[in-house]
Design an enzyme around this catalytic site. Structure first.
Site, PDB file in Angstrom:
ATOM      1  N   THR B 144     -17.358 -63.103 -32.920  1.00 21.42           N
ATOM      2  CA  THR B 144     -16.199 -62.277 -33.173  1.00 21.42           C
ATOM      3  C   THR B 144     -15.054 -63.001 -33.246  1.00 21.42           C
ATOM      4  O   THR B 144     -14.717 -64.016 -32.956  1.00 21.42           O
ATOM      5  CB  THR B 144     -16.127 -61.596 -31.552  1.00 21.42           C
ATOM      6  OG1 THR B 144     -17.349 -60.773 -31.311  1.00 21.42           O
ATOM      7  CG2 THR B 144     -14.817 -60.409 -31.559  1.00 21.42           C
ATOM      8  N   GLY B 183     -17.722 -66.192 -24.699  1.00 17.48           N
ATOM      9  CA  GLY B 183     -17.718 -66.568 -23.334  1.00 17.48           C
ATOM     10  C   GLY B 183     -17.969 -68.139 -23.337  1.00 17.48           C
ATOM     11  O   GLY B 183     -18.929 -68.618 -23.898  1.00 17.48           O
ATOM     12  N   GLU B 432     -21.179 -56.573 -28.379  1.00 15.37           N
ATOM     13  CA  GLU B 432     -22.478 -56.347 -28.977  1.00 15.37           C
ATOM     14  C   GLU B 432     -22.691 -55.103 -29.623  1.00 15.37           C
ATOM     15  O   GLU B 432     -23.832 -54.528 -29.626  1.00 15.37           O
ATOM     16  CB  GLU B 432     -23.793 -56.841 -27.772  1.00 15.37           C
ATOM     17  CG  GLU B 432     -23.751 -57.941 -27.189  1.00 15.37           C
ATOM     18  CD  GLU B 432     -23.781 -59.159 -28.481  1.00 15.37           C
ATOM     19  OE1 GLU B 432     -24.389 -59.137 -29.321  1.00 15.37           O
ATOM     20  OE2 GLU B 432     -23.351 -60.142 -28.093  1.00 15.37           O
TER      21      GLU B 432
END
Lengths: 655, 655
Positions: B144, B183, B432
């Site tokens: 992303t 993350g 996702e």
């Protein structure tokens, strides 16, 4: 390669160019006079340049830090009001709402003071209201207990009258009777309106309200007999000290009972209130105001999500071979998610005005005895405001979450401000009455009235919220073409019939809470749709009215599709008509599309109020996101403090 | 006066006495062998006595504090695994899931390592996988970007091959191309799997994955050419450093491209992957695992809400004159809210097993060339896992919120742990793949397959998720009595017909995302219901199977009522049958009621995992709430620090 960050700004400007109405006209409808708008801008500018009041770093703080900063903000707020000599109630409310978060004095403002004003007798008001208004005392509102919330009749706190000393003796007789939840109770308030079950000469006199001093006026230490504290972190209101309180033989003078309605005479004689509902009239006020806040919060989030959708390029037009990405607002699903929420926000504004007007009309009448007609209006208001509160808090809570998801990952980020807005709002889904309790109250009133009709004064038709009972429930929808379906009387009638059928189903399925819920929601939806419609047709500006009417139609069709099963009961709508509803709804989306950004601009929210990196008026969202990330305290160093102690050993060892 | 706090404990014990099946039998079905259950209990006990790993004070911390503590927890976790010599993957996962929050090494575990394992060629795996497995390197997964999430084809990061030095040159060419969200990227990871658009000799070779070193292995400082940081607070994952990263001419060796499928030879020649989908196979894995996690999180929250509902006395039985309050679980609405969510949790467990089994069967086949049949299975898995992810994350997110509201105010309090569970889960609604992107992918596959059928090998019927295409869509429901409606084939068929009608509607309304969404959800719901049913009938214990079958019926009826309009398309269900559905649903609620607590006990969650004051096994919820409040840092003093500086001046002045 073109910078998407710059494309974004152009895109939102283009969106504004396609509007078919003038945004300022819409803002006038929403916010009121130009003079008031100018005053708001002036006050807001003052808040924005204030170092404490303009603070928006709450996202970096835990509950304790937020409370402590909010106390500082409350102090700055009171100074600010004095410094700028702001005495007008609307102006004070406006300034307060610019602060970005509720303060520990929130309940003092919104419930404590109004309760003293509405529940105290004249003499009590004369003494206490100025003290509260001038913040010489800071109060809370303690009804809910650890073991009892929505069922006020179940509360366990006791008040026993001692006619010798002319005092009430207050106690928390059980572990679950401790007061729990009241905002400001934990650390801030030094007085509280406390609800307790009153006993006079051994006789139960129901739940009554008392004014109880909590803390020493000099040291702020809890007074003898009281255990007080904060209940800990929550989803929202982290800046507020929601608290608990245990009472051990706390004595208060007789005149600390709020005596506008029920009274206790010195000798212990009880004077009944004219209506049992009056002691809870603060809750009616709060429910009425929640309709307003629900619409407002929804309009915040839809503004953010719609603007972001106009600048967020992602994917390619369905069926197109083009490699130029389209704004997500061009996707049917995005429109289908957001446009009904824009509609509901406007509908909520109009519905809240209607219900507030009824409240305002009724309030002064409560001093005297009520006639049958006035009691009917009171019952209608109590019932309908309960149903509207249940409907709107549920729908707005859910709608905010759908709007958040429609922003993809950025809606999950605090920078969007959607998390904060949701967290501050969704408490409203359960406080001041859970859904199940409210719909029961609402439907009980509807059923009572169905079985025992009241003649409504012709002068008060606009206050008659139960008029749907007069229609014929045994009809089916007669429209023969998709176009006919869009007529106001067809849509309004569909909701009335659905409501009345649901009410009759509640009669047939006596005791079924499920059917009661449907009856309540059916009526609330019908009232909402009618208020929305009345608001739209009252708009004098033609182009604006035309767009608002489309939005109204969209809203009605959307609600039908969501509960299509209910509208198809007894085949009121046929299978064919049902497909027309769905298709008409989808057909309206591209018609509303050119006005989407203008419609959210029309709410009149400033960037400062929205506080959203992705909801900016100018569309410059990506630079704003980067700027926000730069403020994250973790970014003060490239290598985190814990590296040598925790991270380096992980890397050096074997996981 | 009886202590409600004690009544609560008795009440939940009484609920357990009414169960018609043995809870341990149910736990065996959910958790597996007794040996594994014993090992879990052993490991959990070790975690519970560990001072850092057992910490649950996250509710008192802000993002920075949570990250810092989570780093400490990650360190303690790695030490714990070594100390207790825990090497089994399932055991490690179990221990990790006992920690109460995701750690900064979350993506390292769940995505980085699996991506290296599935996307690297043999030689690469031999070198890198042990390093990653032993945490000699800590990695993230960067797909992303600030400007692009779900549309991976739109990502802007570039990788240009320099055949002279045999290196890739990586760049973030625009402001919006910076990686955003991964993350662990912000502060923790020193390597990352980075997705970038590959250019070879000026030719676009699509998005490929590369392994990029981020930080100096000794100092942990970002390497030259990299800007790295944390993106700031979010709704959930506050313990994780979701980060951003900007690349300026960062050079990596050719062999840092992940080359299991697509390859670049030293001379710059490109070797195509066997399928375009393979590079995203990590995402399929994650979607499959999300079905599992969705069911698990829903089961956590339903356990808490159902247990609380059994002990929460509030109000009086409808129609009863009794003054003894009833547990809210006795209200029809409460049952109607919670029982379908219990059902969905069990359904999700069975659905996740089926889809995981297909994944596990397929994974080893990916090394070799795929035949048409295997490609069809891959497509079905990719499509259906997308649809199930969209369905379940949406439904579980919404369902958790409904369950939260069903707990009244206490569900808003951090002490219930529902806020934490929701906040950690709802990111899954958008990460996702957002709903809209997933349903488009899903329906595109369905439509392709509808137009070009594939013969499914008879040996693989259980892997055929698209079999609903073979039924006749032109039928209506033939049942003549309410009882017939409850037959499995009737309910399963209704969902298949609804799915197929929705798919045909998507054909008729070409390009309409709304109809595509319905087709996707129709199919996902039908698959879910079938998997749930197959799971139920496979249960060998008669009494348990009977209760699970009721739950399955309830679930099917509930889904029909929610989308009744779709089941009434072309009057597949008549108006009369529709009322039967509603009544059959309500009639099942009191039948399930005696097993409600046993059913949530049957998930096998411990109090330590639930971490909820109101969801305790023993029902002693009120003392637990009081104990939690005592831990609130604000309660360390009776008078807050800010009193003299901020509060006293407010009280002394005029508001």
């Amino acid at each position: 390669m073109p910078e998407l960050a710059d494309v974004a700004k152009e895109l939102i400007a283009q969106e504004r160019a396609t509007a078919t109405f003038a945004v300022p006209t819409c803002i006038d409808v929403v916010l009121g006079s130009k003079a008031w708008q100018a005053r708001r801008a002036e006050l807001r500018a003052l808040v924005m340049e204030h170092p404490v009041l303009s603070d928006r770093d709450m996202m970096y703080r835990n509950h304790k830090e937020r409370y402590e900063f909010a106390l500082r903000k409350a102090h700055a707020y009171t100074q600010f009001l004095q410094q700028h000599n702001i005495t007008d109630a609307d102006e004070r409310t406006f300034v307060y709402e610019q602060l970005g978060e509720p303060l520990p004095i929130d309940v003092h403002r919104s419930m404590f003071l109004p309760t003293l004003e509405t529940q105290m007798d004249e003499e009590q008001r004369a003494y206490w209201v100025p003290l509260a208004r001038e913040a010489k005392i800071l109060g809370g509102y303690a009804q809910t207990e650890l073991g009892h919330g929505s069922n006020v009749q179940g509360i366990e706190t006791t008040a026993v009258y001692d006619s010798v000393t002319e005092e009430f003796v207050l106690n928390s007789p059980t572990l679950t009777s401790r007061k729990w939840w009241p905002g400001g109770l934990g650390k801030t308030a030094n007085y509280i309106v406390l609800h307790a079950r009153l006993t006079l000469d051994g006789k139960d006199r129901g739940v009554q309200a008392f004014l109880v001093p909590l803390r020493d006026p000099t040291t702020h230490q809890p007074l003898p007999g009281l255990e007080i504290g904060d209940i800990g972190p929550k989803i929202g209101f982290q800046s507020v000290d929601n608290g608990y309180c245990v009472l051990h033989n706390v004595r208060i003078p007789r005149r600390h009972m709020l005596m506008r309605f029920a009274k206790v005479l010195p000798n212990g004689e009880f004077v009944k209130p004219p209506s049992d509902k009056l002691v809870y009239f603060t809750m009616v006020k709060v429910r009425v105001s929640l309709v307003h806040y629900a619409a407002k919060y929804l309009s915040f989030v839809t503004t953010i999500a719609t603007r972001f959708s106009a600048v967020r390029l992602q994917g390619y037009a369905p069926g197109s071979k083009s490699k130029v990405e389209v704004p997500v607002l061009s996707y049917e699903n995005q429109q289908h998610t957001l446009f009904p929420l824009i509609a509901m926000s406007y509908g909520g504004i109009f519905a809240s005005r209607r219900i507030q007007a009824i409240y305002d009309t009724l309030l002064p009448q409560l001093s005297g005895p009520l006639d049958a007609h006035q009691l009917d209006v009171l019952n209608q208001l109590h019932a309908t405001s309960s149903g509207l509160k249940a409907l709107l808090t549920t729908e707005v809570g859910d709608g905010m979450e759908r709007a958040r998801r429609a922003c993809g990952g950025h809606g999950f980020s605090a920078s969007s401000n959607i998390p904060h807005l949701m967290q501050e709002f969704i408490g409203a889904c359960t406080f001041e009455g859970t859904f199940d309790v409210l719909v029961q109250q609402h439907t009980a009133s509807l059923l009572k009235r169905l079985h025992k009709p009241v003649n409504v004064r012709t002068s008060d038709q606009s206050m008659d919220l139960f008029s749907f009972m007069n229609i014929d429930p045994h009809q089916s929808c007669a429209v023969a073409t998709p176009e006919q379906l869009l007529a106001p009387d067809v849509l309004l009638r569909a909701f009335q019939v659905r409501a009345l059928k649901a009410l009759h189903a509640a009669v047939r399925h006596e005791g079924s809470l499920h059917y009661q819920s449907r009856a309540s929601m059916g009526h609330a939806e019908s009232v909402f749709l009618q208020c929305f419609f009345d608001g739209v047709i009252a708009i004098t500006d033609g182009p604006l009215r035309a767009v608002m009417f489309q939005l109204w139609q969209l809203y009605a069709l959307w609600r039908i599709t969501l509960h299509l099963g209910e509208f198809r009961v007894d085949d009121y709508l046929s299978a064919t008509q049902a497909t027309w509803v769905q298709e008409a709804l989808l057909a309206l989306l591209p018609q509303i599309r050119p006005n989407a950004i203008a419609l959210v601009d029309g709410f009149g929210h400033s960037d400062f109020e929205l506080n959203s990196a992705i909801g900016r008026y100018d569309g410059d969202v990506y630079r704003a996101l980067i700027a926000r990330a730069a403020n994250e305290p973790l970014n003060r160093t490239d290598v985190v403090d814990g590296y040598h102690k925790y991270l380096q050993p992980i890397l050096a060892s074997k996981l």
